[in-house]
Design a protein around this motif. Structure first.
Motif, PDB file in Angstrom:
ATOM      1  N   GLY A 198      23.692   7.829 -36.481  1.00 44.19           N
ATOM      2  CA  GLY A 198      22.292   7.263 -36.858  1.00 44.19           C
ATOM      3  C   GLY A 198      21.805   7.093 -38.005  1.00 44.19           C
ATOM      4  N   ASP A 199      21.034   6.083 -38.459  1.00 44.62           N
ATOM      5  CA  ASP A 199      20.520   5.863 -39.535  1.00 44.62           C
ATOM      6  C   ASP A 199      19.459   6.796 -40.093  1.00 44.62           C
ATOM      7  OD1 ASP A 199      19.791   4.962 -42.169  1.00 44.62           O
ATOM      8  OD2 ASP A 199      20.014   2.691 -41.513  1.00 44.62           O
ATOM      9  N   LYS A 200      19.951   7.767 -41.054  1.00 39.70           N
ATOM     10  CA  LYS A 200      19.060   8.619 -41.568  1.00 39.70           C
ATOM     11  C   LYS A 200      17.716   8.114 -42.390  1.00 39.70           C
ATOM     12  CE  LYS A 200      21.101   9.864 -45.981  1.00 39.70           C
ATOM     13  NZ  LYS A 200      21.592  11.009 -46.772  1.00 39.70           N
ATOM     14  N   VAL A 201      18.092   6.998 -43.017  1.00 35.49           N
ATOM     15  CA  VAL A 201      17.024   6.386 -43.714  1.00 35.49           C
ATOM     16  C   VAL A 201      16.035   5.759 -42.867  1.00 35.49           C
ATOM     17  CG1 VAL A 201      16.506   4.943 -45.927  1.00 35.49           C
ATOM     18  CG2 VAL A 201      18.708   6.190 -45.951  1.00 35.49           C
ATOM     19  N   GLU A 202      16.613   4.858 -41.850  1.00 36.61           N
ATOM     20  CA  GLU A 202      15.735   4.151 -40.961  1.00 36.61           C
ATOM     21  C   GLU A 202      14.733   5.264 -40.272  1.00 36.61           C
ATOM     22  OE1 GLU A 202      16.695   0.525 -38.867  1.00 36.61           O
ATOM     23  OE2 GLU A 202      17.003   1.863 -37.339  1.00 36.61           O
ATOM     24  N   ALA A 203      15.556   6.423 -39.984  1.00 37.44           N
ATOM     25  CA  ALA A 203      14.622   7.478 -39.166  1.00 37.44           C
ATOM     26  C   ALA A 203      13.615   7.983 -40.334  1.00 37.44           C
ATOM     27  CB  ALA A 203      15.567   8.718 -38.618  1.00 37.44           C
ATOM     28  N   GLY A 204      14.071   8.229 -41.529  1.00 37.34           N
ATOM     29  CA  GLY A 204      12.913   8.799 -42.415  1.00 37.34           C
ATOM     30  C   GLY A 204      11.880   7.806 -42.620  1.00 37.34           C
ATOM     31  N   THR A 205      11.896   6.646 -42.677  1.00 34.70           N
ATOM     32  CA  THR A 205      11.166   5.499 -42.909  1.00 34.70           C
ATOM     33  C   THR A 205      10.357   5.596 -41.690  1.00 34.70           C
ATOM     34  OG1 THR A 205      12.630   4.180 -44.312  1.00 34.70           O
ATOM     35  CG2 THR A 205      10.811   3.104 -43.246  1.00 34.70           C
ATOM     36  N   LEU A 206      10.873   5.759 -40.381  1.00 34.54           N
ATOM     37  CA  LEU A 206       9.761   5.470 -39.225  1.00 34.54           C
ATOM     38  C   LEU A 206       9.073   6.763 -39.267  1.00 34.54           C
ATOM     39  CD1 LEU A 206      12.454   4.107 -36.851  1.00 34.54           C
ATOM     40  CD2 LEU A 206      10.384   3.167 -37.286  1.00 34.54           C
ATOM     41  N   ALA A 207       9.840   7.980 -39.661  1.00 38.53           N
ATOM     42  CA  ALA A 207       8.811   9.350 -39.695  1.00 38.53           C
ATOM     43  C   ALA A 207       7.817   9.156 -40.604  1.00 38.53           C
ATOM     44  CB  ALA A 207       9.794  10.492 -39.808  1.00 38.53           C
ATOM     45  N   CYS A 208       7.731   8.518 -41.746  1.00 35.07           N
ATOM     46  CA  CYS A 208       6.755   8.411 -42.740  1.00 35.07           C
ATOM     47  C   CYS A 208       5.897   7.577 -42.260  1.00 35.07           C
ATOM     48  CB  CYS A 208       7.253   7.864 -44.159  1.00 35.07           C
ATOM     49  SG  CYS A 208       8.384   9.069 -44.965  1.00 35.07           S
ATOM     50  N   ALA A 209       6.308   6.440 -41.495  1.00 34.32           N
ATOM     51  CA  ALA A 209       5.213   5.656 -40.941  1.00 34.32           C
ATOM     52  C   ALA A 209       4.340   6.374 -39.798  1.00 34.32           C
ATOM     53  CB  ALA A 209       5.906   4.395 -40.406  1.00 34.32           C
ATOM     54  N   ILE A 210       5.056   7.159 -38.756  1.00 41.80           N
ATOM     55  CA  ILE A 210       4.347   7.985 -37.974  1.00 41.80           C
ATOM     56  C   ILE A 210       3.471   8.769 -38.601  1.00 41.80           C
ATOM     57  CG2 ILE A 210       4.640   9.554 -36.103  1.00 41.80           C
ATOM     58  CD1 ILE A 210       7.508   8.215 -35.707  1.00 41.80           C
ATOM     59  N   ALA A 211       3.725   9.587 -39.651  1.00 37.47           N
ATOM     60  CA  ALA A 211       2.955  10.408 -40.131  1.00 37.47           C
ATOM     61  C   ALA A 211       1.858   9.784 -40.985  1.00 37.47           C
ATOM     62  CB  ALA A 211       3.821  11.350 -41.399  1.00 37.47           C
ATOM     63  N   ALA A 212       1.944   8.761 -41.796  1.00 31.62           N
ATOM     64  CA  ALA A 212       0.932   7.999 -42.163  1.00 31.62           C
ATOM     65  C   ALA A 212      -0.382   7.739 -41.315  1.00 31.62           C
ATOM     66  CB  ALA A 212       1.480   6.794 -42.992  1.00 31.62           C
ATOM     67  N   THR A 213       0.106   7.262 -40.168  1.00 30.81           N
ATOM     68  CA  THR A 213      -0.735   6.598 -39.285  1.00 30.81           C
ATOM     69  C   THR A 213      -1.575   7.997 -38.405  1.00 30.81           C
ATOM     70  OG1 THR A 213       0.567   6.385 -37.502  1.00 30.81           O
ATOM     71  CG2 THR A 213       0.211   4.747 -39.066  1.00 30.81           C
ATOM     72  N   GLY A 214      -1.021   9.110 -38.621  1.00 30.11           N
ATOM     73  CA  GLY A 214      -1.554  10.409 -38.010  1.00 30.11           C
ATOM     74  C   GLY A 214      -0.998  10.366 -36.512  1.00 30.11           C
ATOM     75  N   GLY A 215       0.200   9.941 -36.344  1.00 29.74           N
ATOM     76  CA  GLY A 215       0.792   9.636 -34.974  1.00 29.74           C
ATOM     77  C   GLY A 215       1.731  10.943 -34.675  1.00 29.74           C
ATOM     78  N   THR A 216       2.039  10.910 -33.209  1.00 28.57           N
ATOM     79  CA  THR A 216       3.153  11.633 -32.769  1.00 28.57           C
ATOM     80  C   THR A 216       4.173  10.951 -31.948  1.00 28.57           C
ATOM     81  OG1 THR A 216       1.627  13.676 -32.278  1.00 28.57           O
ATOM     82  CG2 THR A 216       3.368  13.417 -31.004  1.00 28.57           C
ATOM     83  N   ALA A 217       5.463  11.017 -32.371  1.00 27.50           N
ATOM     84  CA  ALA A 217       6.469  10.362 -31.684  1.00 27.50           C
ATOM     85  C   ALA A 217       7.832  10.727 -32.022  1.00 27.50           C
ATOM     86  CB  ALA A 217       6.483   8.768 -32.520  1.00 27.50           C
ATOM     87  N   ARG A 218       8.875  10.459 -31.625  1.00 23.85           N
ATOM     88  CA  ARG A 218      10.133  10.846 -31.513  1.00 23.85           C
ATOM     89  C   ARG A 218      11.287   9.780 -31.838  1.00 23.85           C
ATOM     90  NH1 ARG A 218      12.105  15.228 -28.613  1.00 23.85           N
ATOM     91  NH2 ARG A 218      13.947  13.957 -27.795  1.00 23.85           N
ATOM     92  N   VAL A 219      12.009   9.938 -32.976  1.00 26.08           N
ATOM     93  CA  VAL A 219      13.112   8.976 -33.400  1.00 26.08           C
ATOM     94  C   VAL A 219      14.378   9.702 -33.065  1.00 26.08           C
ATOM     95  CG1 VAL A 219      13.850   7.828 -35.282  1.00 26.08           C
ATOM     96  CG2 VAL A 219      11.444   8.721 -35.247  1.00 26.08           C
TER      97      VAL A 219
END
Length: 427
Positions: free
Chosen positions: A234-255
């Motif tokens: 799996g794409d670690k950079v895509e996962a990291g980008t999505l994680a930063c997006a989740i964190a920037a919005t104060g969210g909770t999610a799983r990638v």
């Protein structure tokens, strides 16, 4: 172009595509092996599609099962005539991974200079040093380069890299595979993408021993076997980008779909910012509603050392840090042109970033951003701007989608699956 608006915290579950940065050398390794290879979880981004087209042009059959377009079966064609001009190789950096396979099949490789994102020179000198260690002859011209294979030889090839180059490490591994000779490589790059290639050649019988100081390979005792089956991680950079997006919005999610060893440095950076994140049951879980800002500031320094921060994590972390208290330092000497792409675009959103040098910058958060028209001048700049746009007041419009799609088949769609207000609009 894409329009991005701020909204509620992101949440839910999403899966990443296969990794572009791992798929490209694995496809080249499949071609170098000169036997059938079935490669699963192949992503559909533009760079990978170009690599598949290059393999077809250069004398390999690439087939996709009708019911599984993410699987590619690579096998050499019987005709060993000279390949067609591989002009499209100029569009991707990873075209240089094809040299060993071309040497094995045609005795020489003629390629244009590698292209890709405009984030610094694509130096080939260390690659040429690798090939010359095997006795190959190299020549350069204005439009490209040529490598001519040395006559078959035996004995161990020994070489020490002056710095931990990912491209040169992969080149050395694939060149030793086609030569079926032992290799001792000092100061190797052991990034996850290289480790996946090492896992693949180990799976077909090679003895692989890797440490921070030395990488050694020895050929299998027996000949070719059945079709090899490999999987693109799996794409670690895509996962990291999505994680930063989740964190920037104060969210909770799983990638889902990412391996823990691949995202360790990214998780450490999130922890430094006070954002709870970890790999749970095969998924990168972010719990940004529980954020506890440390105020210590983040030091995101791109590194080639084992366990270091991948340079491709730096842009989305910068977009995230704009909203986090503290003074944060970012540096990427690996891609010296990246900051000149990213910083002006973030400035258009109102970011206040101090440029210490062409490869180093500093910012203090939190900052308030305002939507504006920005451009994806390279893959990672585009993904970072999408993260920034999720917190900017108003509408952020992102152009240059061709650049973004070179590395991500559908990053906007994954963000929408988490609840982001992202849509494609006409200019």
């Amino acid at each position: 172009m894409i329009a991005v608006r701020p909204g509620p915290p992101l949440g839910g579950t999403v899966s990443v595509d296969g990794s572009k940065n791992a798929a490209l050398p694995l496809l080249a390794a499949a071609a170098a092996l000169c036997r059938p290879v079935k490669l699963c979880n192949v992503p559909a981004n533009t760079d990978v599609q170009i690599m598949l087209a290059l393999l077809n042009q250069a004398g390999w059959h690439v087939a996709h099962p009708a019911d599984d377009p993410a699987t590619a079966v690579v096998l050499p064609a019987e005709d060993r005539g000279k390949p067609f001009a591989l002009a499209e190789a100029a569009h991707i950096r990873a075209s240089y991974y094809l040299v060993p396979a071309l040497l094995a099949r045609h005795g020489e490789a003629r390629l244009p200079w590698p292209g890709g994102c405009r984030i610094g020179a694509r130096g080939m000198e260390l690659h040429f040093t690798v090939y010359e260690a095997f006795g190959d002859r190299t020549a350069v011209g204005d439009g490209g380069y040529r490598v001519e294979a040395a006559p078959p030889c035996t004995g161990t090839v020994s070489l020490v890299l002056p710095f931990r180059s990912r491209g040169a490490t992969v080149a050395a591994v694939l060149r030793t595979v086609i030569a079926s000779r032992p290799l001792r490589l000092g100061e190797p790059n052991l990034s996850p993408e290289v480790l996946w290639v090492l896992d693949a050649v180990k799976a077909v019988g090679w003895d692989v021993r890797a440490s921070e100081r030395l990488l050694s390979l020895a050929p299998p005792l027996s000949g070719q076997g059945e079709t090899a089956v490999w999987e693109v991680p799996g794409d670690k950079v895509e996962a990291g980008t999505l994680a930063c997006a989740i964190a920037a919005t104060g969210g909770t999610a799983r990638v889902e779909g990412v391996h823990g060893r691949d995202v360790g440095p990214l998780i450490a950076a999130l922890h430094r910012l006070g954002i709870p994140a970890d790999v749970e049951d095969g998924a990168l879980a972010v719990h940004a509603q529980d954020v506890a800002p440390t105020g210590r500031g983040l030091r995101a320094i791109a590194s080639l050392s084992p366990g270091g921060l991948d340079a491709d994590f730096e842009p989305p972390l910068m977009a995230l840090a704009l909203g986090v208290p503290g003074t944060h330092l970012f540096a990427d000497a690996i891609n010296p042109g990246r900051h000149s792409n990213l910083l002006p675009q973030l400035t258009r959103l109102g970011a206040d970033i101090e440029e210490i040098s062409p490869t180093e910058c500093r910012l203090t958060g939190p900052q308030r951003l305002t939507g504006a028209g920005v451009e994806a001048t390279d893959i990672r700049t585009g993904s970072a701007l999408m993260v920034a746009g999720l917190t900017a007041r108003g509408v952020t419009t992102l152009g240059g989608l061709d650049q973004l799609r070179r590395g991500h088949a559908d990053l906007p769609g994954k963000l929408r699956a988490l609840g982001a207000d992202v849509c494609e609009v006409s200019p």
